[in-house]
Design a protein around this motif. Structure first.
Motif, PDB file in Angstrom:
ATOM      1  N   ASP A 224       0.586  -1.096  -0.108  1.00  0.00           N
ATOM      2  CA  ASP A 224      -0.177   0.242   0.249  1.00  0.00           C
ATOM      3  C   ASP A 224       1.199   1.022  -0.266  1.00  0.00           C
ATOM      4  O   ASP A 224       0.453   2.272  -0.563  1.00  0.00           O
ATOM      5  CB  ASP A 224      -0.820   0.128   1.380  1.00  0.00           C
ATOM      6  CG  ASP A 224      -1.993  -1.135   0.705  1.00  0.00           C
ATOM      7  OD1 ASP A 224      -2.140  -1.540  -0.201  1.00  0.00           O
ATOM      8  OD2 ASP A 224      -3.268  -1.227   2.323  1.00  0.00           O
ATOM      9  N   ALA A 225       2.053   0.563   0.377  1.00  0.00           N
ATOM     10  CA  ALA A 225       2.751   2.177   0.220  1.00  0.00           C
ATOM     11  C   ALA A 225       3.215   2.205  -0.335  1.00  0.00           C
ATOM     12  O   ALA A 225       3.685   3.682  -1.003  1.00  0.00           O
ATOM     13  CB  ALA A 225       4.319   2.107   1.728  1.00  0.00           C
TER      14      ALA A 225
ATOM     15  N   LEU B  66       1.221   7.178  -7.007  1.00  0.00           N
ATOM     16  CA  LEU B  66       0.394   7.867  -7.290  1.00  0.00           C
ATOM     17  C   LEU B  66       0.560   9.149  -7.054  1.00  0.00           C
ATOM     18  O   LEU B  66       0.564  10.338  -7.545  1.00  0.00           O
ATOM     19  CB  LEU B  66      -1.241   7.389  -6.424  1.00  0.00           C
ATOM     20  CG  LEU B  66      -1.508   6.374  -6.768  1.00  0.00           C
ATOM     21  CD1 LEU B  66      -2.309   6.910  -5.466  1.00  0.00           C
ATOM     22  CD2 LEU B  66      -1.634   5.968  -8.039  1.00  0.00           C
ATOM     23  N   ARG B  67       2.095   9.461  -6.341  1.00  0.00           N
ATOM     24  CA  ARG B  67       2.823  10.992  -6.242  1.00  0.00           C
ATOM     25  C   ARG B  67       3.262  11.123  -6.965  1.00  0.00           C
ATOM     26  O   ARG B  67       3.421  12.276  -7.195  1.00  0.00           O
ATOM     27  CB  ARG B  67       3.265  10.902  -5.074  1.00  0.00           C
ATOM     28  CG  ARG B  67       2.380  10.808  -2.973  1.00  0.00           C
ATOM     29  CD  ARG B  67       2.767  10.965  -2.716  1.00  0.00           C
ATOM     30  NE  ARG B  67       3.864  10.524  -1.704  1.00  0.00           N
ATOM     31  CZ  ARG B  67       4.250   9.566  -1.087  1.00  0.00           C
ATOM     32  NH1 ARG B  67       2.829   8.976  -0.576  1.00  0.00           N
ATOM     33  NH2 ARG B  67       4.424   8.266  -0.636  1.00  0.00           N
TER      34      ARG B  67
ATOM     35  N   ASP C 273       0.826   4.371  -2.800  1.00  0.00           N
ATOM     36  CA  ASP C 273       1.006   5.416  -1.748  1.00  0.00           C
ATOM     37  C   ASP C 273       1.523   6.364  -2.910  1.00  0.00           C
ATOM     38  O   ASP C 273       1.088   7.679  -3.865  1.00  0.00           O
ATOM     39  CB  ASP C 273       0.302   6.117  -0.586  1.00  0.00           C
ATOM     40  CG  ASP C 273      -0.416   5.428  -0.140  1.00  0.00           C
ATOM     41  OD1 ASP C 273      -1.725   4.739  -1.135  1.00  0.00           O
ATOM     42  OD2 ASP C 273      -0.328   5.326   1.389  1.00  0.00           O
ATOM     43  N   ALA C 274       3.056   5.470  -3.095  1.00  0.00           N
ATOM     44  CA  ALA C 274       4.254   7.075  -3.548  1.00  0.00           C
ATOM     45  C   ALA C 274       4.078   7.062  -5.202  1.00  0.00           C
ATOM     46  O   ALA C 274       4.600   7.694  -5.342  1.00  0.00           O
ATOM     47  CB  ALA C 274       5.630   5.802  -2.775  1.00  0.00           C
TER      48      ALA C 274
ATOM     49  N   ARG D 206       1.475   8.062 -11.671  1.00  0.00           N
ATOM     50  CA  ARG D 206      -0.329   8.186 -11.668  1.00  0.00           C
ATOM     51  C   ARG D 206      -1.034   8.495 -12.777  1.00  0.00           C
ATOM     52  O   ARG D 206      -2.074   8.067 -13.185  1.00  0.00           O
ATOM     53  CB  ARG D 206      -0.803   9.460 -11.087  1.00  0.00           C
ATOM     54  CG  ARG D 206      -1.849   9.603 -10.504  1.00  0.00           C
ATOM     55  CD  ARG D 206      -1.877  11.020  -9.998  1.00  0.00           C
ATOM     56  NE  ARG D 206      -3.935  11.729  -9.506  1.00  0.00           N
ATOM     57  CZ  ARG D 206      -3.666  11.117  -8.323  1.00  0.00           C
ATOM     58  NH1 ARG D 206      -3.291  10.370  -7.404  1.00  0.00           N
ATOM     59  NH2 ARG D 206      -4.853  10.862  -8.530  1.00  0.00           N
TER      60      ARG D 206
END
Length: 116
Positions: free
Chosen positions: A48-49, A55-56, A52-53, A61
Motif C-alpha cells: 500500500d505504501a 500515485l505521487r 501511495d508513492a 499516476r
C-alpha cells in the motif's frame, strides 16, 4: 463532460476506424477483462505504501488514470452494444448493494452479504 458526450466521442472514434466489426459483445467483454488486468498489473507486487508513492509520481499516476479510462471505455461499449444504460445499471446495483449491506450490519466489516 457528460456520459452521453463521452459515448458519442467513443462511438465516433470507433466508427472512424471501422472497428465496429470487431466489437462483438464477447470481444468487448474479453477486452474489458484484459484492460482490468492491465490496471491490476500497475499494483502487482506493491505494498500500500508503494502504491501511495506511485500515485505521487505524475507519470505513474497518469498510467493508472489511463488504465482506468481503458476499463471505463470498454464498459461503455459493452453497455452500448448490449443495449443498456451503464449509469442506470450502476445506480441500480448500488441500491441493491445498499439492501444487501445495511449499515447496521456491514459498517466496519468486510463480510459478504450472504453471511451478514
Amino acid at each position: 463532460m457528460t456520459h452521453d458526450d463521452l459515448l458519442k466521442q467513443l462511438l465516433a472514434f470507433r466508427d472512424a476506424r471501422d472497428w465496429q466489426q470487431f466489437h462483438t459483445l464477447r470481444n468487448l467483454i474479453v477486452s474489458t477483462t484484459i484492460e482490468a488486468g492491465e490496471l491490476l498489473e500497475t499494483v502487482q507486487w506493491k505494498t500500500d505504501a508503494d502504491i501511495d508513492a506511485m500515485l505521487r509520481d505524475p507519470a505513474q499516476r497518469r498510467n493508472v488514470e489511463h488504465e482506468c479510462a481503458d476499463v471505463l471505455l470498454y464498459l461503455m461499449l459493452v453497455a452500448h452494444t448490449a443495449g443498456f444504460d451503464l449509469l442506470d445499471a450502476a445506480a441500480e446495483k448500488l441500491k441493491l448493494n445498499g439492501e444487501r449491506y445495511p449499515v447496521d450490519k456491514a459498517k466496519g466489516v468486510s463480510t459478504k452479504y450472504s453471511r451478514l
